[in-house]
Scaffold this active site. Structure first.
Site, mmCIF file in Angstrom:
data_model
loop_
_atom_site.group_PDB
_atom_site.id
_atom_site.type_symbol
_atom_site.label_atom_id
_atom_site.label_comp_id
_atom_site.label_asym_id
_atom_site.label_seq_id
_atom_site.Cartn_x
_atom_site.Cartn_y
_atom_site.Cartn_z
ATOM 1 N N HIS A 1 24.901 91.481 53.257
ATOM 2 C CA HIS A 1 26.384 90.957 52.936
ATOM 3 C C HIS A 1 27.346 91.086 53.989
ATOM 4 O O HIS A 1 28.513 90.713 54.027
ATOM 5 C CB HIS A 1 26.939 91.481 51.541
ATOM 6 C CG HIS A 1 28.020 90.608 50.943
ATOM 7 N ND1 HIS A 1 27.854 89.264 50.484
ATOM 8 C CD2 HIS A 1 29.342 91.030 50.813
ATOM 9 C CE1 HIS A 1 28.959 88.840 50.037
ATOM 10 N NE2 HIS A 1 29.864 89.731 50.199
ATOM 11 N N SER B 1 32.143 85.365 51.354
ATOM 12 C CA SER B 1 32.397 86.153 50.064
ATOM 13 C C SER B 1 33.609 85.703 49.105
ATOM 14 O O SER B 1 33.617 84.508 48.908
ATOM 15 C CB SER B 1 32.295 87.602 50.450
ATOM 16 O OG SER B 1 31.985 88.397 48.930
ATOM 17 N N ASP C 1 20.951 90.433 50.135
ATOM 18 C CA ASP C 1 22.265 90.733 49.666
ATOM 19 C C ASP C 1 22.502 91.496 48.518
ATOM 20 O O ASP C 1 21.930 90.814 47.419
ATOM 21 C CB ASP C 1 23.208 89.263 49.830
ATOM 22 C CG ASP C 1 24.647 89.562 49.506
ATOM 23 O OD1 ASP C 1 25.218 90.201 48.949
ATOM 24 O OD2 ASP C 1 25.421 88.661 50.203
#
Length: 285
Positions: free
Chosen positions: A264, A155, A231
């Site tokens: 995620h 991320s 996600d």
């Protein structure tokens, strides 16, 4: 920061545990670049080394603990003989500026050197990770082969890993990422962070945007990306198709794997971390 200077820095051992024949440790030192104490994790595999060094940069709200405790990387790293380094994501502590939002301030350093007040005094994660912490690792962990380094991230940390590798391909022989922010100049997380830390001049932002760096001529040999198609941040924040377009235009070998049903979080990372470790190990021989 030179290696000689790093030798003089006191490193405090916060914990060390036996793990798959190696040692998972967490350490703290007074960081000159951030002006704060900084924690970092090191997994040393069994044996005498020297071992290739693989960095993992974590995402928003994370500390060094998230990767250490949730990714399940140590078993395969021990098998492959790879040392893992897990830094914190930002400076922390009393007197360090913060923001009530989760995506800015402490826990959200975005792996850059801030130029705007009040962030510039402490938020210098780029210099910390490019200069200070590597020198400290080289000085305090003789098992580390600093001539063989790779980098991973998730991320916000995927953004950090990509930009660090693109700016310094001579240091990093391999780069892979999970659900990365690939174009922070074109997503809400990134625009908020880059504007807040660096000011309104978007030309300054390009050094911290993987797609912009590629457009400006930066190159790495290959990139591995895993991205979950469930996600929640995929469409608005992550936009892996922009990285695919940039790599295609630049002739960079990109492996982009869209993983059905994955979100995620760290269950996603744990599901594919072994693939990433083996991918790096092949390139760090």
């Amino acid at each position: 920061m030179t290696t000689d200077a790093a030798v003089t820095v006191a490193v405090e051992t916060l914990s060390e545990q036996r793990c798959f024949g190696g040692v998972q440790g967490v350490y703290r030192h007074a960081a000159a670049m951030t002006g704060t104490p900084m924690n970092f994790g090191v997994f040393v595999p069994p044996g005498e080394g020297p071992f290739p060094v693989l960095w993992f940069l974590a995402g928003l709200t994370c500390t060094e603990q998230n990767f250490i405790t949730k990714a399940g990387a140590q078993r395969v790293a021990a098998e492959l003989g790879v040392m893992l380094i897990a830094p914190d994501t930002s400076p922390r502590g009393e007197g360090v500026p913060d923001d009530p939002a989760y995506d800015f301030g402490q826990g959200a350093g975005f792996y850059l050197d801030a130029t705007e007040a009040p962030w510039a005094a402490n938020f210098r994660m780029r210099s910390y990770l490019e200069d200070e912490l590597p020198a400290l690792i080289a000085a305090w962990f003789p098992q580390a082969d600093m001539a063989r380094q790779g980098i991973m991230g998730h991320s916000m940390g995927g953004h950090g890993a990509l930009t660090m590798a693109l700016r310094d391909p001579g240091r990093f022989a391999s780069v892979s990422v999970f659900a990365p922010i690939v174009a922070p100049m074109r997503c809400p997380w990134g625009e908020k962070a880059l504007g807040g830390y660096l000011g309104p001049d978007r030309a300054m932002w390009r050094a911290y945007d993987a797609c912009a760096l590629i457009e400006d001529g930066a190159r790495v040999r290959s990139i591995l990306v895993d991205q979950g198609d469930a996600d929640a941040f995929l469409t608005e924040q992550l936009k892996p198709e922009l990285l695919a377009d940039a790599c295609r235009a630049a002739g960079i070998d990109l492996t982009l794997r869209m993983q059905p049903g994955y979100d995620h979080g760290y269950y996603f990372i744990a599901s594919f971390i072994a693939d990433h470790l083996r991918w790096h190990a092949e390139r760090l021989r």
